[in-house]
Motif scaffolding. Structure first.
Motif, mmCIF file in Angstrom:
data_model
loop_
_atom_site.group_PDB
_atom_site.id
_atom_site.type_symbol
_atom_site.label_atom_id
_atom_site.label_comp_id
_atom_site.label_asym_id
_atom_site.label_seq_id
_atom_site.Cartn_x
_atom_site.Cartn_y
_atom_site.Cartn_z
ATOM 1 N N ALA A 114 0.580 -1.168 -0.132
ATOM 2 C CA ALA A 114 0.213 -0.102 0.498
ATOM 3 C C ALA A 114 0.799 1.064 -0.019
ATOM 4 O O ALA A 114 0.427 2.399 -0.472
ATOM 5 C CB ALA A 114 -1.045 0.077 0.858
ATOM 6 N N TRP A 115 1.904 0.973 1.157
ATOM 7 C CA TRP A 115 2.592 2.614 0.907
ATOM 8 C C TRP A 115 3.481 2.648 -0.251
ATOM 9 O O TRP A 115 3.359 3.524 -0.554
ATOM 10 C CB TRP A 115 4.001 2.355 2.165
ATOM 11 C CG TRP A 115 3.236 2.321 3.226
ATOM 12 C CD1 TRP A 115 3.156 2.040 4.425
ATOM 13 C CD2 TRP A 115 3.382 4.432 3.836
ATOM 14 N NE1 TRP A 115 2.626 2.829 5.695
ATOM 15 C CE2 TRP A 115 2.628 4.308 5.467
ATOM 16 C CE3 TRP A 115 3.468 5.360 2.889
ATOM 17 C CZ2 TRP A 115 1.758 5.281 5.807
ATOM 18 C CZ3 TRP A 115 2.338 6.689 4.155
ATOM 19 C CH2 TRP A 115 2.174 6.368 5.110
ATOM 20 N N PHE A 116 3.974 1.142 -1.039
ATOM 21 C CA PHE A 116 3.908 1.329 -2.708
ATOM 22 C C PHE A 116 4.426 2.267 -3.863
ATOM 23 O O PHE A 116 4.081 2.720 -4.642
ATOM 24 C CB PHE A 116 5.338 0.076 -2.697
ATOM 25 C CG PHE A 116 5.669 0.056 -3.855
ATOM 26 C CD1 PHE A 116 7.094 0.382 -3.809
ATOM 27 C CD2 PHE A 116 5.730 -0.108 -5.314
ATOM 28 C CE1 PHE A 116 8.234 0.138 -5.046
ATOM 29 C CE2 PHE A 116 6.783 0.049 -6.555
ATOM 30 C CZ PHE A 116 7.644 -0.156 -5.627
ATOM 31 N N VAL A 117 2.457 1.838 -3.353
ATOM 32 C CA VAL A 117 1.391 1.832 -4.605
ATOM 33 C C VAL A 117 1.141 3.879 -3.886
ATOM 34 O O VAL A 117 1.161 4.650 -5.160
ATOM 35 C CB VAL A 117 0.046 1.797 -4.683
ATOM 36 C CG1 VAL A 117 -1.113 2.269 -4.936
ATOM 37 C CG2 VAL A 117 0.293 0.259 -5.258
ATOM 38 N N LEU A 118 0.850 3.912 -2.698
ATOM 39 C CA LEU A 118 0.850 5.278 -2.535
ATOM 40 C C LEU A 118 1.808 6.577 -2.812
ATOM 41 O O LEU A 118 1.584 7.759 -3.251
ATOM 42 C CB LEU A 118 0.384 6.133 -1.083
ATOM 43 C CG LEU A 118 -1.297 5.079 -0.332
ATOM 44 C CD1 LEU A 118 -0.903 4.968 0.946
ATOM 45 C CD2 LEU A 118 -1.795 4.962 -1.729
ATOM 46 N N LEU A 119 2.808 5.718 -2.362
ATOM 47 C CA LEU A 119 4.133 7.026 -2.510
ATOM 48 C C LEU A 119 4.369 7.002 -3.997
ATOM 49 O O LEU A 119 4.626 8.261 -4.562
ATOM 50 C CB LEU A 119 5.354 6.340 -1.593
ATOM 51 C CG LEU A 119 5.293 6.833 -0.472
ATOM 52 C CD1 LEU A 119 6.205 6.053 0.628
ATOM 53 C CD2 LEU A 119 5.082 8.367 0.482
ATOM 54 N N GLY A 120 4.393 5.377 -4.920
ATOM 55 C CA GLY A 120 5.250 5.534 -6.450
ATOM 56 C C GLY A 120 4.147 5.801 -7.305
ATOM 57 O O GLY A 120 4.638 6.292 -8.253
ATOM 58 N N VAL A 121 3.087 5.869 -7.229
ATOM 59 C CA VAL A 121 2.180 6.333 -8.482
ATOM 60 C C VAL A 121 2.267 7.921 -8.821
ATOM 61 O O VAL A 121 2.159 8.299 -9.784
ATOM 62 C CB VAL A 121 0.290 5.607 -8.103
ATOM 63 C CG1 VAL A 121 -0.338 6.175 -9.851
ATOM 64 C CG2 VAL A 121 0.512 4.030 -8.235
ATOM 65 N N LEU A 198 12.245 0.750 1.572
ATOM 66 C CA LEU A 198 11.221 1.164 0.959
ATOM 67 C C LEU A 198 11.082 1.704 0.052
ATOM 68 O O LEU A 198 11.052 1.878 -0.627
ATOM 69 C CB LEU A 198 10.245 0.654 1.958
ATOM 70 C CG LEU A 198 8.623 0.606 1.172
ATOM 71 C CD1 LEU A 198 8.630 -1.007 -0.023
ATOM 72 C CD2 LEU A 198 7.610 0.637 1.881
ATOM 73 N N PRO A 199 11.457 3.346 1.484
ATOM 74 C CA PRO A 199 11.654 4.000 -0.002
ATOM 75 C C PRO A 199 12.290 4.406 -0.996
ATOM 76 O O PRO A 199 12.665 4.932 -2.100
ATOM 77 C CB PRO A 199 11.643 5.421 1.383
ATOM 78 C CG PRO A 199 10.996 5.265 2.361
ATOM 79 C CD PRO A 199 11.471 3.771 2.157
ATOM 80 N N SER A 200 13.930 3.774 -0.994
ATOM 81 C CA SER A 200 14.741 3.200 -1.711
ATOM 82 C C SER A 200 13.833 2.664 -3.039
ATOM 83 O O SER A 200 14.576 2.863 -4.213
ATOM 84 C CB SER A 200 16.395 3.139 -1.231
ATOM 85 O OG SER A 200 16.442 3.536 -0.365
ATOM 86 N N LEU A 267 0.923 -2.486 -7.892
ATOM 87 C CA LEU A 267 0.483 -3.390 -7.002
ATOM 88 C C LEU A 267 0.580 -4.522 -6.942
ATOM 89 O O LEU A 267 1.088 -5.393 -5.683
ATOM 90 C CB LEU A 267 -1.182 -3.687 -7.211
ATOM 91 C CG LEU A 267 -1.986 -2.234 -6.401
ATOM 92 C CD1 LEU A 267 -3.433 -2.480 -6.646
ATOM 93 C CD2 LEU A 267 -2.365 -2.941 -4.782
ATOM 94 N N GLN A 268 1.635 -5.074 -8.280
ATOM 95 C CA GLN A 268 2.105 -6.267 -8.229
ATOM 96 C C GLN A 268 3.708 -6.778 -8.463
ATOM 97 O O GLN A 268 4.084 -7.120 -8.269
ATOM 98 C CB GLN A 268 1.815 -6.706 -9.022
ATOM 99 C CG GLN A 268 0.057 -7.173 -9.563
ATOM 100 C CD GLN A 268 -0.276 -7.484 -11.001
ATOM 101 O OE1 GLN A 268 -0.107 -8.742 -11.253
ATOM 102 N NE2 GLN A 268 -1.079 -7.224 -11.681
#
Length: 330
Positions: A114-121, A198-200, A267-268
């Protein structure tokens, strides 16, 4: 009086309204066969199904069949020990879905995803849009060079990109920490610290995928009529006002496409933690797709299938939310 008016309004050929003429040319085709609905003869329907049959067989065997089999598998207790006799497995109902609700590792993986999607998109879309605007209006020289440069990471193997980023983020000899040291800053162990791992990965994924969105957004920008910008400039709108009130509203369908495609991919996300961190440290970069891969490796096939279908529902939900938020207001 009414009957006289009706006789005057009737066709001169004498045909009654609502009754098909016996000599109507569409009643039978040139072959003499009676056409079906929409004027398609039986031979044409058979020919159409014959042409579509190879695709239908391939789709049923390689797409629909595995999808339905995995759906059925998620309601069983199939494990690697049962591969010799798959028909002997026992149905367990929704036990696998109940079990994943209490899985602490899966909850951690879901939070990371979820964090990856919220930050990355948003980060990827902003970078892609900025590059597209710069190439569309700001950069006039070496435009092709910049286009190739931005798009090159997209067509480069993720393994090669991940290895290069691992060297860049090395705590002792990496280029990032070396540059920070020249500024008097002690850089962290980017991929070994639970706060920065994860931020990296988010930054690396945004850098790699912004080239694809840059191409998509650039095509959308070039489809906006220049007369609208000229009219807005005549009305006194500055560059930011034109971008906000002319460019962004007309670019909404393109932004929606970019958001949906990027959201589904993020998400994947799997390759980044698989190559760079192995899901660590302390599961801080473990994603749901990576956890599914681990469960398949452990032989928990039915449990992994259940998690995969939960991820599928999350993909559908995110896509529906994006369509609702970014749909046209007109």
């Amino acid at each position: 009086m009414a009957s006289a008016l009706a006789r005057q309004a009737a066709p001169t050929g004498g045909a009654r309204p609502g009754r098909r003429d016996a000599g109507w040319p569409g009643r039978r085709g040139v072959t003499g066969r009676r056409p079906g609905r929409r004027g398609v003869t039986r031979r044409q329907r058979v020919a159409g199904w014959g042409l579509a049959l190879p695709f239908l067989l391939i789709f049923a065997v390689f797409m629909a069949g595995p999808v339905l089999a995995s759906a059925a598998m998620s309601f069983t207790d199939l494990r690697s020990a049962d591969l010799r006799d798959p028909l002997a497995v026992d149905p367990v109902g929704v036990d696998n879905y109940v079990r994943l609700l209490g899985d602490e590792t899966l909850r951690r993986a879901a939070a990371n995803t979820a964090w990856f999607v919220l930050l990355g998109v948003p980060l990827t879309m902003v970078l892609g849009l900025a590059a597209a605007v710069a190439l569309d209006a700001g950069i006039s020289r070496f435009r092709t060079f910049f286009r190739v440069g931005y798009y090159l990471p997209v067509v480069t193997s993720i393994v090669a990109v991940a290895v290069v980023w691992r060297f860049l983020l090395e705590p002792d000899s990496g280029l990032v920490n070396t540059a920070l040291a020249r500024l008097g800053v002690d850089g962290p162990a980017w991929l070994s610290d639970t706060r920065t791992a994860l931020p990296s990965l988010v930054v690396m994924a945004a850098w790699r995928n912004m080239g694809f969105l840059m191409v998509v957004f650039l095509a959308g920008l070039q489809a906006i009529p220049g007369e609208l910008h000229e009219a807005a400039a005549i009305d006194g709108c500055g560059a930011w006002a034109r971008f906000r009130h002319v460019t962004l509203p007309l670019l909404r369908p393109t932004l929606l496409f970019g958001g949906v495609v990027t959201g589904i991919g993020y998400l994947q996300f799997f390759e980044e933690p698989f190559v760079m961190t192995g899901g660590g440290p302390l599961d801080s970069t473990l994603s749901v797709a990576f956890y599914i891969y681990q469960q398949f490796g452990f032989g928990n096939y039915s449990y992994a299938a259940a998690i995969a279908y939960v991820l599928f529902v999350a993909v559908v939900g995110l896509t529906a939310a994006q369509f609702r938020l970014m749909r046209s207001k007109t």
